[in-house]
Motif scaffolding. Structure first.
Motif, PDB file in Angstrom:
ATOM      1  N   ALA A  23       1.089  -0.969   0.170  1.00  0.00           N
ATOM      2  CA  ALA A  23       0.232   0.042   0.011  1.00  0.00           C
ATOM      3  C   ALA A  23       0.815   1.308  -0.092  1.00  0.00           C
ATOM      4  N   CYS A  24       0.521   2.323  -0.601  1.00  0.00           N
ATOM      5  CA  CYS A  24       0.932   3.324  -0.637  1.00  0.00           C
ATOM      6  C   CYS A  24       0.991   4.394   0.472  1.00  0.00           C
ATOM      7  N   GLN A  25       1.877   4.530   1.445  1.00  0.00           N
ATOM      8  CA  GLN A  25       1.489   5.205   2.661  1.00  0.00           C
ATOM      9  C   GLN A  25       2.390   6.555   2.415  1.00  0.00           C
ATOM     10  N   ILE A  26       1.575   7.728   2.692  1.00  0.00           N
ATOM     11  CA  ILE A  26       2.374   8.995   2.637  1.00  0.00           C
ATOM     12  C   ILE A  26       2.274   9.716   3.976  1.00  0.00           C
ATOM     13  N   ALA A  27       3.213   9.416   4.920  1.00  0.00           N
ATOM     14  CA  ALA A  27       2.836  10.123   6.276  1.00  0.00           C
ATOM     15  C   ALA A  27       3.431  11.673   6.582  1.00  0.00           C
ATOM     16  N   VAL A  28       4.002  12.149   5.564  1.00  0.00           N
ATOM     17  CA  VAL A  28       4.670  13.677   5.655  1.00  0.00           C
ATOM     18  C   VAL A  28       3.656  14.512   4.861  1.00  0.00           C
ATOM     19  N   LYS A  29       3.250  15.393   5.831  1.00  0.00           N
ATOM     20  CA  LYS A  29       2.016  16.206   5.295  1.00  0.00           C
ATOM     21  C   LYS A  29       2.334  17.118   3.970  1.00  0.00           C
ATOM     22  N   ALA A  30       3.640  17.524   3.969  1.00  0.00           N
ATOM     23  CA  ALA A  30       3.909  18.374   2.624  1.00  0.00           C
ATOM     24  C   ALA A  30       3.983  17.411   1.512  1.00  0.00           C
ATOM     25  N   GLU A  31       4.220  16.159   1.671  1.00  0.00           N
ATOM     26  CA  GLU A  31       4.257  15.252   0.370  1.00  0.00           C
ATOM     27  C   GLU A  31       2.938  14.808   0.186  1.00  0.00           C
ATOM     28  N   SER A  32       1.954  14.935   0.775  1.00  0.00           N
ATOM     29  CA  SER A  32       0.586  14.359   0.652  1.00  0.00           C
ATOM     30  C   SER A  32      -0.250  15.251  -0.144  1.00  0.00           C
ATOM     31  N   ASP A  33       0.012  16.570  -0.199  1.00  0.00           N
ATOM     32  CA  ASP A  33      -0.838  17.263  -0.869  1.00  0.00           C
ATOM     33  C   ASP A  33      -1.249  16.886  -2.398  1.00  0.00           C
ATOM     34  N   PRO A  34      -0.356  16.402  -3.271  1.00  0.00           N
ATOM     35  CA  PRO A  34      -0.865  16.110  -4.524  1.00  0.00           C
ATOM     36  C   PRO A  34      -1.827  14.793  -4.305  1.00  0.00           C
ATOM     37  N   TYR A  35      -1.645  13.821  -3.557  1.00  0.00           N
ATOM     38  CA  TYR A  35      -2.475  12.464  -3.148  1.00  0.00           C
ATOM     39  C   TYR A  35      -3.888  12.761  -2.872  1.00  0.00           C
ATOM     40  N   VAL A  36      -3.972  14.077  -2.003  1.00  0.00           N
ATOM     41  CA  VAL A  36      -5.192  14.457  -1.250  1.00  0.00           C
ATOM     42  C   VAL A  36      -6.147  14.897  -2.522  1.00  0.00           C
ATOM     43  N   GLU A  37      -5.472  15.820  -3.585  1.00  0.00           N
ATOM     44  CA  GLU A  37      -5.999  16.291  -4.690  1.00  0.00           C
ATOM     45  C   GLU A  37      -6.599  15.197  -5.496  1.00  0.00           C
ATOM     46  N   LEU A  38      -5.697  14.257  -5.697  1.00  0.00           N
ATOM     47  CA  LEU A  38      -6.155  13.191  -6.665  1.00  0.00           C
ATOM     48  C   LEU A  38      -7.410  12.426  -6.151  1.00  0.00           C
ATOM     49  N   GLU A  39      -7.348  12.349  -4.653  1.00  0.00           N
ATOM     50  CA  GLU A  39      -8.434  11.612  -4.079  1.00  0.00           C
ATOM     51  C   GLU A  39      -9.739  12.482  -4.191  1.00  0.00           C
ATOM     52  N   LEU A  40      -9.426  13.852  -4.256  1.00  0.00           N
ATOM     53  CA  LEU A  40     -10.796  14.550  -4.422  1.00  0.00           C
ATOM     54  C   LEU A  40     -11.246  14.530  -6.028  1.00  0.00           C
ATOM     55  N   GLN A  41     -10.411  13.985  -6.996  1.00  0.00           N
ATOM     56  CA  GLN A  41     -10.602  14.013  -8.073  1.00  0.00           C
ATOM     57  C   GLN A  41     -11.251  12.688  -8.442  1.00  0.00           C
ATOM     58  N   ASN A  42     -11.153  12.000  -7.521  1.00  0.00           N
ATOM     59  CA  ASN A  42     -11.676  10.464  -7.822  1.00  0.00           C
ATOM     60  C   ASN A  42     -11.030   9.385  -8.452  1.00  0.00           C
ATOM     61  N   LEU A  43      -9.583   9.767  -8.320  1.00  0.00           N
ATOM     62  CA  LEU A  43      -8.470   9.203  -9.055  1.00  0.00           C
ATOM     63  C   LEU A  43      -7.829   8.173  -8.192  1.00  0.00           C
ATOM     64  N   LEU A  44      -7.649   8.798  -6.708  1.00  0.00           N
ATOM     65  CA  LEU A  44      -7.407   7.875  -5.716  1.00  0.00           C
ATOM     66  C   LEU A  44      -8.253   7.605  -4.602  1.00  0.00           C
ATOM     67  N   GLU A  45      -8.092   6.737  -3.810  1.00  0.00           N
ATOM     68  CA  GLU A  45      -8.924   6.707  -2.750  1.00  0.00           C
ATOM     69  C   GLU A  45      -8.155   6.098  -1.560  1.00  0.00           C
ATOM     70  N   GLN A  46      -8.466   6.454  -0.282  1.00  0.00           N
ATOM     71  CA  GLN A  46      -8.007   6.051   0.745  1.00  0.00           C
ATOM     72  C   GLN A  46      -7.813   4.574   1.124  1.00  0.00           C
ATOM     73  N   GLY A  47      -6.844   3.881   1.665  1.00  0.00           N
ATOM     74  CA  GLY A  47      -6.941   2.646   1.968  1.00  0.00           C
ATOM     75  C   GLY A  47      -7.383   2.141   3.368  1.00  0.00           C
ATOM     76  N   ASN A  48      -6.644   1.571   3.957  1.00  0.00           N
ATOM     77  CA  ASN A  48      -7.018   1.180   5.439  1.00  0.00           C
ATOM     78  C   ASN A  48      -6.800   2.552   6.479  1.00  0.00           C
ATOM     79  N   SER A  49      -5.885   3.354   6.101  1.00  0.00           N
ATOM     80  CA  SER A  49      -5.588   4.537   6.848  1.00  0.00           C
ATOM     81  C   SER A  49      -5.678   5.650   6.288  1.00  0.00           C
ATOM     82  N   PRO A  50      -5.871   6.722   6.878  1.00  0.00           N
ATOM     83  CA  PRO A  50      -6.117   8.185   6.124  1.00  0.00           C
ATOM     84  C   PRO A  50      -4.679   8.654   5.488  1.00  0.00           C
TER      85      PRO A  50
END
Length: 650
Positions: A23-50
């Motif tokens: 699973a792709c885990q991004i723990a550093v807030k500064a690195e998570s921004d593009p992942y969060v934006e991709l989740e908003l676009q319905n291209l990524l979704e959260q796994g077993n944790s935020p």
């Protein structure tokens, strides 16, 4: 939808981890921004944790597409992209959609921008030559965009940003930058950028609805809009207050969407609009509006003639009285009419008269003298002037600014203002006579669409016409945008507009190709004809300069296909009223596709049309020349015009 370098690398990273069974885990807030934006676009979704992300179905499709394009050399690996490069953005989707509507042809305006991203190619067809078209990857991106429904979640911080920002249109360089708010907004499709270079921004239709919501709500929670709040509000509307849980009631009341009795407050009404746009895509089509200087002069003239009527009841604004009003205008008032009359004479007589026309204006000829010079034989000059005025009156009536009806005292057909006409008259008095172009109005009305932002040229016209200023529509701009959506349009096509319409297919033509169909000196006249046809909702000019006919436009073009181009106004509001009246008193024969009218019902048709007998017979003669009417029956082309009339106002 937004894919820049960081988003593309994030998608590739998630896919790489999945291929390893991790699973792709991004723990550093500064690195998570593009992942969060991709989740908003319905291209990524959260796994077993935020902090854990996995690809959605549409995200996986996009990654496979990107990898295949890299392999084929259509685009370089994202690691080599410039940080500012926008592989996909609202402007790219707009270019792709315009190309799809143009029969998958890109046109010259957007081809390079699409090719740079790997979405367009040049192809050669024997006997037809080279074409610039959208490739399969561009079409696939469009399918992903249409199906990957974005999420909607507005934080308190983002709400403050949206509430305080100018909605546009405005130049992107003036867009306030605060953190990643703009990227988050574009991920949720709340903001759009212009074709092809993102020079201008605009809140989208959804963005405008969100802004109205956050400006009227109480931002009492960390999240002020999300899908749960919207579903709760819709449940309240459908099933009543008792259907809500205590927590749902508390949240909706706290954010001022409802009061303690369950009544919808202004913020709640706006949130319902947000839901409709987000859930159902209930967007408006682009509509626009147009006024030329003579149109505005005639509105002023009609008002002055009605003022004279108070002193002499015999003076009423008939066609002839309005022509006399123009001939009596002092020379100093001709300046803003100069170009308009120049275009009209140029359309009628051809480009060879253009230089001669300039000389005549330099001599400050009166309108009467000017028309006498160009049409010297008999009273032909007066007929030409009368036709010119009549065309403008038709245009005003087609835009629901005036209405023609029989004056009870004189029995003559006169012109009266509609409420919309009174609003325009007030604006003219405040701001002066100036041209209102369809392109300038469209720069504002495009905000009603899903991802519309005006081309930079559209925006500049809106600024120059004082319809936009400092990122907001002006009072005039808002007026003409409202008119574009509220007026009841009546079909109208002039002689020159018919010549232009005959050249335009349903889709697949671009503005530069249309201009090439006419002598180069007539480019200005063709552009003005296009303005009128677009404002009448007969055609639409796309962001890539593609021209497509609306559904009503297709019917009108078909009805006019056999009409000679010498008829002054083959379709006009008077003819449409008469066709309606005849249909009302006649009998429809479905197999023959015509309406037959008994001679004894002809007088009733005259009464229903609202015209005096002389005007009725004059317009009937034009309708017969155009082939809409036989001796006493409506032909199929007439029925197509009436069907188009319904579509214009559906």
């Amino acid at each position: 939808m937004l894919i820049k370098k960081e988003h593309a690398l994030a998608l590739l990273n998630v896919k790489s981890q999945e291929e390893k069974g991790l699973a792709c885990q991004i723990a550093v807030k500064a690195e998570s921004d593009p992942y969060v934006e991709l989740e908003l676009q319905n291209l990524l979704e959260q796994g077993n944790s935020p902090v854990e992300f996995v690809l959605t179905y549409w995200g996986r499709n996009l990654v496979y597409l990107l990898e295949e394009m890299i392999q084929k050399g259509l685009i370089s690996h994202p690691s080599q992209w410039d940080e500012r490069f926008r592989w996909i953005g609202s402007e790219v989707i707009a270019m792709i959609e315009a190309s799809v509507k143009s029969g998958n042809l890109t046109g010259n305006k957007v081809f390079n921008a699409l090719k740079e991203r790997g979405f367009a190619q040049e192809v050669h067809e024997e006997k037809k030559g080279w074409f610039k078209e959208l490739n399969e990857y561009g079409k696939s991106i469009y399918e992903i965009y249409k199906n990957a429904k974005p999420r909607l979640e507005i934080s308190k911080e983002l709400a403050e940003y949206i509430s305080s920002m100018a909605p546009g249109p405005a130049e992107t360089k003036f867009l306030p930058v605060h953190g990643r708010n703009v990227e988050i907004m574009e991920s949720m499709r709340l903001i759009s950028f212009s074709v092809p270079n993102s020079d201008v921004y605009n809140l989208s239709g959804l963005g405008v609805a969100v802004q109205k919501t956050v400006q009227t709500m109480v931002p009492a929670l960390d999240t002020v809009i999300n899908e749960d709040y919207m579903y709760a509000l819709i449940k309240l509307l459908d099933r009543g207050m008792d259907s809500l849980t205590d927590q749902e009631k508390e949240v909706l009341e706290e954010l001022a969407f409802i009061d303690n009795e369950g009544n919808i407050l202004p913020a709640g009404e706006h949130l319902v609009e947000v839901y409709k746009l987000w859930k159902e895509g209930d967007y408006k089509p682009i509509k626009t509006f147009n006024l030329e200087t003579l149109d505005e002069e005639l509105l002023l003239g009609i008002e002055k003639i009605w003022q004279k009527n108070k002193e002499n009841s015999e003076i009423v604004p008939t066609d002839k009285e309005i022509v006399h009003y123009l001939m009596e205008k002092p020379l100093k008032d001709y300046k803003h009419l100069k170009e308009w009359y120049g275009r009209m004479i140029n359309q009628s007589m051809g480009y060879q008269k253009k230089e001669e026309l300039k000389k005549k204006w330099a001599e400050l000829f009166t309108i009467e003298d000017l028309f006498k010079h160009f049409w010297e034989k008999g009273n032909e000059w007066y007929e030409k002037l009368f036709d010119t005025v009549k065309e403008s009156l038709y245009s005003l009536e087609a835009f629901n600014l005036i209405k023609s009806e029989i004056d009870e005292k004189t029995g003559k057909t006169v012109y009266k203002f509609t409420p919309y006409g009174e609003q325009v008259l007030k604006d003219i008095k405040e701001k002066g006579v100036r041209e209102i172009t369809s392109t300038a109005v469209k720069a504002i009305s495009i905000s009603e669409t899903e991802f519309g932002a005006p081309n930079y040229e559209w925006y500049q016209q809106a600024v120059n016409k004082h319809l936009v200023g400092e990122g907001y529509p002006t009072k005039s701009g808002q007026l003409y945008k409202d008119l574009a959506y509220n007026i009841k349009r009546i079909p109208h096509v002039s002689r020159f507009e018919l010549m232009v319409l005959h050249k335009i297919p349903e889709y697949g033509m671009f503005l530069d190709e249309l201009f090439n169909e006419f002598d180069e000196t007539l480019k200005e006249e063709v552009q003005y004809a296009v303005n009128k046809l677009e404002a009448r909702y007969i055609l639409d000019i796309l962001p890539n300069d593609g021209i497509i006919l609306t559904e009503a436009g297709k019917l009108i073009k078909k009805a006019l296909s056999g009409v000679p181009e010498g008829i002054a106004n083959p379709i006009n509001p008077a003819i449409v009223k008469i066709l309606e009246a005849i249909k009302q008193v006649g009998n429809l024969y479905v197999k023959e596709k015509r309406v037959r009218t008994l001679p004894k019902n002809w007088e009733e048709a005259i009464r229903l049309s609202g015209f005096d007998k002389e005007t009725f017979e004059k317009e009937i003669a034009v309708a017969r020349l155009a082939g809409f009417i036989g001796r006493t029956s409506l032909h199929e082309s007439a029925l197509e015009i009436l069907e188009a009339y319904e579509l214009l106002n559906k």
